[in-house]
Design a protein around this motif. Structure first.
Motif, short mmCIF file in Angstrom:
data_model
loop_
_atom_site.label_atom_id
_atom_site.label_comp_id
_atom_site.label_asym_id
_atom_site.label_seq_id
_atom_site.Cartn_x
_atom_site.Cartn_y
_atom_site.Cartn_z
N HIS A 67 6.59 15.28 3.36
CA HIS A 67 5.20 14.95 3.10
C HIS A 67 4.82 13.59 3.70
N LEU A 68 5.68 12.58 3.53
CA LEU A 68 5.45 11.29 4.17
C LEU A 68 5.44 11.45 5.69
N LEU A 69 6.40 12.20 6.20
CA LEU A 69 6.50 12.46 7.63
C LEU A 69 5.22 13.11 8.16
N ALA A 70 4.68 14.08 7.41
CA ALA A 70 3.48 14.77 7.86
C ALA A 70 2.30 13.80 7.97
N GLY A 71 2.18 12.88 7.01
CA GLY A 71 1.09 11.90 7.06
C GLY A 71 1.22 10.97 8.26
N VAL A 72 2.45 10.54 8.55
CA VAL A 72 2.68 9.67 9.72
C VAL A 72 2.31 10.41 11.00
N ARG A 73 2.80 11.63 11.14
CA ARG A 73 2.51 12.41 12.35
C ARG A 73 1.01 12.62 12.54
N GLU A 74 0.33 12.92 11.45
CA GLU A 74 -1.10 13.20 11.49
C GLU A 74 -1.87 12.07 12.17
N VAL A 75 -1.52 10.83 11.83
CA VAL A 75 -2.25 9.68 12.35
C VAL A 75 -1.72 9.22 13.72
N VAL A 76 -0.40 9.13 13.86
CA VAL A 76 0.17 8.60 15.10
C VAL A 76 -0.21 9.46 16.30
N ILE B 38 0.82 -1.21 0.00
CA ILE B 38 0.00 0.00 0.00
C ILE B 38 0.85 1.26 0.00
N ALA B 39 1.98 1.23 0.74
CA ALA B 39 2.68 2.49 1.04
C ALA B 39 4.16 2.50 0.71
N SER B 40 4.71 1.45 0.12
CA SER B 40 6.13 1.45 -0.26
C SER B 40 6.32 2.32 -1.50
N ARG C 25 1.93 11.70 1.13
CA ARG C 25 1.28 12.01 2.41
C ARG C 25 0.26 10.93 2.78
N GLN C 26 -0.48 10.44 1.78
CA GLN C 26 -1.44 9.38 2.06
C GLN C 26 -0.73 8.09 2.47
N ALA C 27 0.41 7.80 1.84
CA ALA C 27 1.20 6.63 2.26
C ALA C 27 1.64 6.80 3.71
N GLY C 28 2.01 8.03 4.09
CA GLY C 28 2.37 8.30 5.47
C GLY C 28 1.22 8.01 6.43
N ARG C 29 0.00 8.34 6.03
CA ARG C 29 -1.16 8.05 6.87
C ARG C 29 -1.33 6.54 7.06
#
Length: 410
Positions: free
Chosen positions: A344-353, A271-273, A310-314
């Motif tokens: 952008h990937l980092l922002a998606g991860v932070r948003e959810v975690v 999904i996110a690689s 960003r979506q992959a980060g989520r």
């Protein structure tokens, strides 16, 4: 204090334990060693002489005198031996020579395809290492030859049974399953060979280079695959057989932050690689085939690539929120080709975690992008070798007197 400098108990009388007091680079006198260890001066002298004879310590000038002849100081000699450290990814390989403090003395990085198989890839590793060792460098002079190699450390981009060094069902490494990597390397470099998953070694390198005072850290690599290296209590955690941190094969159902259909439940890696993001971009008419293509598009400001990252980060954040609740790290570090392309990937991860993890687990949690760069993998490989090569037992064996047959005496 970094992993390369962590001493063990100074109270044991062996030369190996005494040696640990020098690994942080501090020069010491014999009197200081007597005070630190409680050993008699004659015992300290014997141990120090053995370490000097093995080249592991060197004279380091004189200390200030309190009256009479100034006492001599002794220090760690990092160039007494060298390490071959190797970082292999899906599409690249780095071979380095380091000293006993983990400093990189020389390195070579090339593009390669891990799917070419073990014989081809490991032949490149051995030939590259042999060429580096033969070149004049920081460890040689016109009067000396290269010091002995104490070991070879290799990181592979797939699951590894650490006790045997054999890859186990690696998804992006056809032909590597159960291949005896250490035996192949020892045909040319007849020294101890240590193998681990590349993300574990990236975690060790990132910890040593950037976060030496952080005892609980999770390193996540997002590139051709996705994996995590776990540092807990200051130590790398491999699990029972070496599979710890394999978050790329966690099944991820479509949730609140997902844009996938409800019935879509796939591995995180699917999904996110990098290749998964590239596939999603192709569906939108954007040409991308690899993690490197995705990273280039992100850096160029392509809106579709930025939003896809960003979506992959989520999606990654969905899995990491569970990891954060379970392990309670103080730091999550994102590395790999996609993570390095921007925040952008980092922002998606932070948003959810930060939203989905427990407040106590995230109260002092940092989520950052790797700062160690391309050296982290080979440094981690060197650390893996040095843990064994510079252990108290290994130093004791190295400094034991030899019999006429060349064997260490009891």
């Amino acid at each position: 204090m970094t992993e390369l400098q962590r001493p063990t108990s100074p109270a044991s009388p062996g030369a190996g334990e005494l040696f640990q007091l020098f690994r942080n680079g501090t020069a010491r006198t014999k009197s200081e060693l007597c005070t630190l260890t409680g050993l008699a001066r004659s015992t300290v002298s014997l141990r120090v002489d053995a370490l000097l004879a093995a080249g592991l310590l060197r004279p380091a000038g004189e200390a200030a005198s309190s009256g009479g002849r100034p006492p001599a100081r002794i220090a760690f000699n990092p160039l007494a031996r060298i390490v071959v450290a190797v970082d292999l990814g899906a599409t690249h390989g780095t071979v380095a020579v380091t000293d006993l403090a983990g400093a990189i003395l020389a390195s070579t990085r090339s593009q390669l395809d891990i799917a070419q198989g073990p014989e081809t890839v490991l032949r490149w590793v051995v030939e590259t290492a042999t060429a580096l060792l033969a070149e004049p460098g920081a460890w040689t002079s016109p009067q000396t030859t290269a010091p002995p190699v104490v070991g070879v450390g290799i990181g592979l981009p797939g699951p590894v049974e650490h006790s045997t060094g054999r890859p186990t069902n690696p998804p992006i490494m056809p032909g590597w399953d159960r291949f005896d990597v250490p035996a192949c390397i020892r045909q040319t470099l007849d020294v101890p060979v240590f193998i681990d998953n590349d993300v574990n070694l990236l975690a060790l390198g990132e910890h040593a280079l950037s976060w030496p005072d952080t005892d609980d850290l999770v390193y996540v690599k997002v590139s051709t695959g996705i994996g995590a290296g776990i540092i807990a209590g200051g130590e790398l955690q491999r699990g029972a057989l070496g599979a710890a941190g394999d978050i790329g094969h966690v099944q991820v159902p479509a949730g609140r932050d997902s844009r996938r259909p409800v019935h879509d439940e796939r591995d995180l890696e699917a999904i996110a690689s990098g290749p998964a993001i590239a596939a999603a971009l192709r569906e939108q008419g954007v040409e991308a085939q690899s993690s490197r293509d995705v990273a280039s598009l992100i850096r160029s400001g392509d809106h579709a690539a930025i939003e896809a990252a960003r979506q992959a980060g989520r999606e990654i954040g969905e899995v990491l929120s569970v990891v954060v609740n379970l392990l309670n790290p103080s730091l999550v570090v994102l590395g790999g080709t996609v993570a390095r392309a921007g925040e952008h990937l980092l922002a998606g991860v932070r948003e959810v975690v930060y939203r989905r993890s427990m407040p106590l687990a995230t109260g002092h949690l940092g989520i950052v992008t790797s700062t160690a760069g391309e050296e982290a993998g080979v440094l981690g490989a060197a650390i893996m070798v040095l843990r064994d090569a510079l252990s108290a037992d290994a130093i004791d064996a190295m400094t034991q007197p030899r019999t006429a047959s060349g064997e260490a005496s009891a």
